[in-house]
Design an enzyme around this catalytic site. Structure first.
Site, short mmCIF file in Angstrom:
data_model
loop_
_atom_site.label_atom_id
_atom_site.label_comp_id
_atom_site.label_asym_id
_atom_site.label_seq_id
_atom_site.Cartn_x
_atom_site.Cartn_y
_atom_site.Cartn_z
N GLY A 293 0.62 -5.05 1.02
CA GLY A 293 -0.60 -5.12 0.22
C GLY A 293 -0.38 -5.79 -1.13
O GLY A 293 -1.32 -6.33 -1.72
N ALA B 122 0.86 -1.17 0.00
CA ALA B 122 0.00 0.00 0.00
C ALA B 122 0.91 1.23 0.00
O ALA B 122 2.08 1.14 0.38
CB ALA B 122 -0.88 -0.01 1.23
N GLU C 140 -0.56 -9.45 -0.46
CA GLU C 140 -1.98 -9.77 -0.27
C GLU C 140 -2.71 -9.81 -1.60
O GLU C 140 -3.57 -10.67 -1.84
CB GLU C 140 -2.61 -8.73 0.68
CG GLU C 140 -2.10 -8.92 2.11
CD GLU C 140 -2.30 -7.72 3.00
OE1 GLU C 140 -1.94 -6.60 2.56
OE2 GLU C 140 -2.78 -7.87 4.13
N1 CO8 Z 1 4.53 3.23 -0.93
C1 CO8 Z 1 4.85 4.37 -1.52
N2 CO8 Z 1 5.96 4.53 -2.31
C2 CO8 Z 1 6.73 3.44 -2.49
C3 CO8 Z 1 6.43 2.20 -1.90
C4 CO8 Z 1 5.26 2.11 -1.10
N3 CO8 Z 1 4.85 0.95 -0.53
N4 CO8 Z 1 7.40 1.32 -2.24
C5 CO8 Z 1 8.27 2.00 -3.02
N5 CO8 Z 1 7.86 3.28 -3.18
C6 CO8 Z 1 8.52 4.36 -3.93
C7 CO8 Z 1 9.74 4.87 -3.21
O1 CO8 Z 1 9.37 5.81 -2.22
C8 CO8 Z 1 10.51 5.46 -4.36
O2 CO8 Z 1 9.94 6.71 -4.69
P1 CO8 Z 1 10.91 8.03 -4.86
O3 CO8 Z 1 11.78 7.67 -6.03
O4 CO8 Z 1 9.92 9.10 -5.12
O5 CO8 Z 1 11.66 8.13 -3.59
C9 CO8 Z 1 10.22 4.51 -5.51
O6 CO8 Z 1 9.02 3.82 -5.15
C10 CO8 Z 1 11.31 3.48 -5.73
O7 CO8 Z 1 11.53 2.83 -4.50
P2 CO8 Z 1 12.97 2.68 -3.81
O8 CO8 Z 1 13.86 3.81 -4.22
O9 CO8 Z 1 12.75 2.49 -2.35
O10 CO8 Z 1 13.47 1.34 -4.52
P3 CO8 Z 1 14.53 0.31 -3.94
O11 CO8 Z 1 14.83 -0.63 -5.06
O12 CO8 Z 1 15.66 0.99 -3.27
O13 CO8 Z 1 13.73 -0.51 -2.79
C11 CO8 Z 1 11.86 -1.68 -1.85
C12 CO8 Z 1 12.65 -1.32 -3.13
C13 CO8 Z 1 12.72 -2.59 -0.96
C14 CO8 Z 1 10.60 -2.43 -2.29
C15 CO8 Z 1 11.49 -0.39 -1.07
O14 CO8 Z 1 10.91 0.52 -1.99
C16 CO8 Z 1 10.53 -0.62 0.04
O15 CO8 Z 1 10.90 -1.09 1.09
N6 CO8 Z 1 9.24 -0.25 -0.18
C17 CO8 Z 1 8.21 -0.35 0.83
C18 CO8 Z 1 7.78 -1.79 1.01
C19 CO8 Z 1 6.77 -1.90 2.12
O16 CO8 Z 1 7.03 -1.63 3.26
N7 CO8 Z 1 5.52 -2.32 1.76
C20 CO8 Z 1 4.44 -2.48 2.71
C21 CO8 Z 1 3.65 -1.22 2.80
S1 CO8 Z 1 2.41 -1.26 4.06
C22 CO8 Z 1 1.14 -2.16 3.39
O17 CO8 Z 1 1.20 -2.65 2.29
C23 CO8 Z 1 -0.03 -2.32 4.27
C24 CO8 Z 1 -1.24 -2.84 3.56
C25 CO8 Z 1 -2.44 -2.73 4.45
C26 CO8 Z 1 -3.59 -1.92 3.92
C27 CO8 Z 1 -3.89 -2.17 2.49
C28 CO8 Z 1 -5.14 -1.53 2.01
C29 CO8 Z 1 -5.17 -1.60 0.52
#
Ligand code: CO8
Length: 263
Positions: free
Chosen positions: A113, A68, A116
């Site tokens: 998410g 998400a 999921e």
């Molecule tokens: N949300 C928003 N932006 C994201 C997300 C995310 N989940 N994941 C990546 N991005 C964005 C980054 O912020 C970045 O944007 P910017 O260039 O503007 O800074 C861009 O995507 C590229 O990401 P990274 O630079 O971080 O890429 P890396 O290759 O370095 O890392 C990762 C990849 C490891 C996947 C890293 O991006 C990461 O850890 N992302 C978050 C993963 C995470 O924690 N997901 C769980 C989120 S919580 C959730 O899903 C709860 C669901 C419950 C409710 C659902 C209702 C629908």
């Protein structure tokens, strides 16, 4: 159908379509708009006989869905976040109950998410670079898009707690060993092609049989053996009112391929 974050594409196979969540700059993270578009898409296609199977994948080569949208969630109140989760859960149920088979072609990150979202599909095919996990506990939350319920049903209590309590990210190979992934492919391109080819195999079957079979397996999670068997026999009987059953059995006897109409 025109969407900002979804691409719906024909394939070379009759009745098989690709649905791409296309927000690669955010690794296809699910914000409210993406969720609303997916909800509208899956509601619209329910009665569309031209769609026989869907392959769901992520735009770009890096990610299926990285969860998400954390940037949207960061300042939500308790009430707003509960509403956000409810919308996600409504989508999960719509996809889970969709009469069309959905294969997730996971081509990179399937986190939170995104994991999921893959779990509410009927099958998961993954490329070797795919990564699965629930990092929610590292963000001070828990899975809210059905993960605690659906993963436990799929892999059992211990394996579900292993992943959900630790936030551990696992490889595609490990997810395959845990029975989360059905088939492994080398590259993101191969996984999408492999999923499309498998979807084409399903699309050749009677659409009514496929929809009823999906229903029967889904309800088995919630019913006793006796009630589940009752439900199975009622669906089994209902199919004998369809043209597909007559055509399928007649074709077998006449030693030819059946031509199903989904009626
Ligand atoms: N949300 C928003 N932006 C994201 C997300 C995310 N989940 N994941 C990546 N991005 C964005 C980054 O912020 C970045 O944007 P910017 O260039 O503007 O800074 C861009 O995507 C590229 O990401 P990274 O630079 O971080 O890429 P890396 O290759 O370095 O890392 C990762 C990849 C490891 C996947 C890293 O991006 C990461 O850890 N992302 C978050 C993963 C995470 O924690 N997901 C769980 C989120 S919580 C959730 O899903 C709860 C669901 C419950 C409710 C659902 C209702 C629908």
């Amino acid at each position: 159908m025109i969407y900002s974050y979804l691409r719906f594409e024909k394939t070379d196979f009759d009745g098989v379509f690709k649905l791409v969540i296309d927000r690669p700059n955010a690794l296809n993270a699910l914000n409210s708009d993406v969720i609303a578009e997916l909800q509208s898409f899956f509601e619209k296609i329910v009665n569309d006989c031209s769609i026989k199977a869907i392959v769901l994948t992520g735009g770009g080569e890096k990610s299926f869905v990285a969860g998400a949208d954390i940037k949207e969630m960061v300042n939500l109140t308790a009430q707003d976040s509960m509403n956000f989760a409810r919308k996600g859960q409504q989508l999960l149920l719509t996809m889970y109950n969709c009469p069309k088979p959905i294969i997730a072609a996971v081509n990179g990150y399937a986190l939170g998410g995104g994991f999921e979202m893959s779990l509410c599909c009927d099958m998961i095919f993954a490329s070797e670079n795919a990564k699965f996990g629930f990092p929610e506990v590292t963000l001070g939350i828990i899975p809210g898009f059905g993960g605690t319920q659906i993963l436990r049903r799929l892999v059992g209590e211990k394996a579900a707690k292993y992943l959900i309590l630790s936030g551990e990210i696992i490889s595609a190979a490990e997810a395959y060993r845990m029975n989360v992934v059905n088939r492994l492919f080398k590259t993101p391109e191969e996984v999408v092609n492999g999923a499309v080819e498998f979807a084409a195999k399903i699309a050749k079957n009677s659409p009514s049989s496929v929809a009823y079979a999906k229903k029967a397996v889904n309800v088995s999670f919630d019913l006793s053996m006796e009630r589940g068997l009752e439900y199975e026999s009622s669906l089994f009987g209902t199919l004998f009112n369809t043209e597909d059953q007559k055509e399928g059995m007649k074709a077998f006897i006449e030693k030819r391929k059946a031509e199903f109409k989904g009626k």
